[in-house]
Scaffold this active site. Structure first.
Site, PDB file in Angstrom:
ATOM      1  N   LYS A  21      58.520  -9.496   5.046  1.00  0.00           N
ATOM      2  CA  LYS A  21      58.900  -8.159   6.111  1.00  0.00           C
ATOM      3  C   LYS A  21      58.678  -8.079   7.128  1.00  0.00           C
ATOM      4  O   LYS A  21      59.592  -8.324   8.067  1.00  0.00           O
ATOM      5  CB  LYS A  21      59.711  -7.215   4.891  1.00  0.00           C
ATOM      6  CG  LYS A  21      60.647  -7.223   3.971  1.00  0.00           C
ATOM      7  CD  LYS A  21      61.175  -6.329   3.311  1.00  0.00           C
ATOM      8  CE  LYS A  21      61.746  -6.172   2.090  1.00  0.00           C
ATOM      9  NZ  LYS A  21      62.004  -4.227   1.947  1.00  0.00           N
TER      10      LYS A  21
ATOM     11  N   TYR B 148      64.726 -14.693  -3.281  1.00  0.00           N
ATOM     12  CA  TYR B 148      65.133 -15.368  -3.024  1.00  0.00           C
ATOM     13  C   TYR B 148      65.893 -16.638  -2.337  1.00  0.00           C
ATOM     14  O   TYR B 148      66.528 -17.468  -2.459  1.00  0.00           O
ATOM     15  CB  TYR B 148      66.692 -15.108  -3.027  1.00  0.00           C
ATOM     16  CG  TYR B 148      66.712 -13.439  -4.801  1.00  0.00           C
ATOM     17  CD1 TYR B 148      66.797 -14.549  -6.484  1.00  0.00           C
ATOM     18  CD2 TYR B 148      66.395 -12.516  -4.141  1.00  0.00           C
ATOM     19  CE1 TYR B 148      66.599 -13.011  -7.322  1.00  0.00           C
ATOM     20  CE2 TYR B 148      66.024 -11.528  -5.574  1.00  0.00           C
ATOM     21  CZ  TYR B 148      66.132 -11.856  -7.545  1.00  0.00           C
ATOM     22  OH  TYR B 148      65.898 -11.291  -7.776  1.00  0.00           O
TER      23      TYR B 148
ATOM     24  N   ASP C   2      65.734  -1.830   2.506  1.00  0.00           N
ATOM     25  CA  ASP C   2      66.297  -2.332   1.349  1.00  0.00           C
ATOM     26  C   ASP C   2      67.279  -2.732   1.486  1.00  0.00           C
ATOM     27  O   ASP C   2      67.859  -2.879   1.537  1.00  0.00           O
ATOM     28  CB  ASP C   2      66.839  -0.483   0.087  1.00  0.00           C
ATOM     29  CG  ASP C   2      66.304  -1.124  -0.694  1.00  0.00           C
ATOM     30  OD1 ASP C   2      65.006  -1.937  -1.714  1.00  0.00           O
ATOM     31  OD2 ASP C   2      66.835  -1.121  -1.757  1.00  0.00           O
ATOM     32  N   THR C   3      67.217  -3.928   0.865  1.00  0.00           N
ATOM     33  CA  THR C   3      68.073  -5.363   0.556  1.00  0.00           C
ATOM     34  C   THR C   3      68.345  -5.783  -0.810  1.00  0.00           C
ATOM     35  O   THR C   3      67.693  -5.719  -1.701  1.00  0.00           O
ATOM     36  CB  THR C   3      67.275  -6.497   1.044  1.00  0.00           C
ATOM     37  OG1 THR C   3      66.884  -6.371   2.375  1.00  0.00           O
ATOM     38  CG2 THR C   3      67.290  -8.204   1.369  1.00  0.00           C
TER      39      THR C   3
HETATM   40  P1  ITT Z   1      59.597  -2.953  -0.391  1.00  0.00           P
HETATM   41  O1  ITT Z   1      60.083  -2.290  -0.620  1.00  0.00           O
HETATM   42  O2  ITT Z   1      58.241  -2.805  -0.038  1.00  0.00           O
HETATM   43  O3  ITT Z   1      60.177  -3.287   1.521  1.00  0.00           O
HETATM   44  P2  ITT Z   1      60.735  -4.896  -1.701  1.00  0.00           P
HETATM   45  O4  ITT Z   1      59.811  -6.315  -2.071  1.00  0.00           O
HETATM   46  O5  ITT Z   1      60.367  -4.219  -2.915  1.00  0.00           O
HETATM   47  O6  ITT Z   1      59.072  -4.499  -0.750  1.00  0.00           O
HETATM   48  P3  ITT Z   1      63.290  -4.785  -1.804  1.00  0.00           P
HETATM   49  O7  ITT Z   1      63.374  -4.155  -2.528  1.00  0.00           O
HETATM   50  O8  ITT Z   1      64.320  -4.823  -0.138  1.00  0.00           O
HETATM   51  O9  ITT Z   1      61.862  -5.279  -0.776  1.00  0.00           O
HETATM   52  O10 ITT Z   1      63.696  -6.964  -2.015  1.00  0.00           O
HETATM   53  C1  ITT Z   1      64.173  -6.087  -2.764  1.00  0.00           C
HETATM   54  C2  ITT Z   1      64.399  -8.127  -3.191  1.00  0.00           C
HETATM   55  O11 ITT Z   1      65.078  -9.239  -2.605  1.00  0.00           O
HETATM   56  C3  ITT Z   1      62.534  -8.946  -3.438  1.00  0.00           C
HETATM   57  O12 ITT Z   1      62.840  -9.117  -4.980  1.00  0.00           O
HETATM   58  C4  ITT Z   1      62.786  -9.867  -2.372  1.00  0.00           C
HETATM   59  O13 ITT Z   1      62.076 -10.341  -2.641  1.00  0.00           O
HETATM   60  C5  ITT Z   1      64.074 -10.035  -2.244  1.00  0.00           C
HETATM   61  N1  ITT Z   1      64.481 -10.204  -0.852  1.00  0.00           N
HETATM   62  C6  ITT Z   1      64.762  -9.005   0.289  1.00  0.00           C
HETATM   63  N2  ITT Z   1      64.656  -9.650   1.728  1.00  0.00           N
HETATM   64  C7  ITT Z   1      64.965 -11.137   0.981  1.00  0.00           C
HETATM   65  C8  ITT Z   1      65.378 -11.776   2.077  1.00  0.00           C
HETATM   66  O14 ITT Z   1      65.613 -12.019   2.830  1.00  0.00           O
HETATM   67  N3  ITT Z   1      64.856 -13.363   1.736  1.00  0.00           N
HETATM   68  C9  ITT Z   1      64.886 -13.714   0.095  1.00  0.00           C
HETATM   69  N4  ITT Z   1      64.996 -12.522  -0.602  1.00  0.00           N
HETATM   70  C10 ITT Z   1      64.684 -11.238   0.124  1.00  0.00           C
END
Ligand code: ITT
Length: 191
Positions: free
Chosen positions: A13, A151, A69-70
């Protein structure tokens, strides 16, 4: 140059954000401000988690900062993995296991529509802002491509004929959930 912290432990990220923002701002990582904490993200919405992460850094380290958050929302699974995308296959943020479980749960499903949603929370001084970006697409039946993270190998955006993991980072950032949310963040930061 203006400095701002990106409250993430996800190096992918951080790299994406730095590529999108370019030299308009200096984006500091948590390591660069001496933060090695396991920042809690226990809310049940993307917005709640993004705010939780950004507020943690502001309160404990004093920096203006933002966090994202994603989630990947899959229609045939009632919106799962959604806000639990990082821990879909259990605690540990294991992307290989998460993708394997999603592929398994999607076996035999004809409706493969899905979307990535990113919420970015920004804290500047006493002000809080949130920005959302999303991209529509579908879940492939197997992995394609080596680029990206998480993903990406099984998500194909509607704008493309291949997965995010087959695209250059520039091409992904131009249409992605994070790219779209970041464009709104940059607009605010450059006001
Ligand atoms: P931080 O909370 O430290 O920022 P994280 O990896 O825990 O990092 P998230 O909770 O936002 O981040 O991510 C949720 C999941 O979605 C996590 O398994 C990521 O690998 C995946 N993810 C997030 N952004 C993505 C993207 O652009 N493409 C593919 N998968 C993604």
């Amino acid at each position: 140059m203006k400095e701002i912290v990106f409250a993430t432990n996800n190096q992918h990220k951080l790299n994406e954000l730095r590529a999108i923002v370019g030299d308009r701002f200096r984006i500091l990582s948590l390591a660069e401000i001496g933060c090695h904490d396991d920042i809690p993200e226990t809310a049940d919405t993307l917005e709640g988690n993004a705010l939780m992460k950004a507020r943690y850094v502001k309160e404990h380290y004093g920096y203006d900062c933002f966090a994202d958050d994603t989630g990947l929302m899959v229609d045939a699974l009632g919106g799962a993995p959604g806000v639990y995308s990082a821990r879909y296959a259990g605690p540990g943020h294991d992307s290989v296991a998460n993708v394997n479980l999603l592929l398994k749960n999607m076996e035999g499903k004809t409706d493969r529509s899905a979307r990535f949603i990113t919420v970015i929370a920004l804290i500047m001084g006493d002000e809080e802002y949130t920005f959302e970006g999303r991209v529509e697409g579908h879940i492939l039946t197997e992995r394609h491509g080596e680029a990206g993270f998480g993903y990406d190998p099984i998500f194909q955006p509607v704008e493309s004929d291949c997965s995010f993991a087959c695209m250059s980072s520039e091409a992904k950032n131009a249409i992605s959930h994070r790219g779209r949310a970041t464009a709104k963040l940059v607009k605010k930061l450059t006001e």
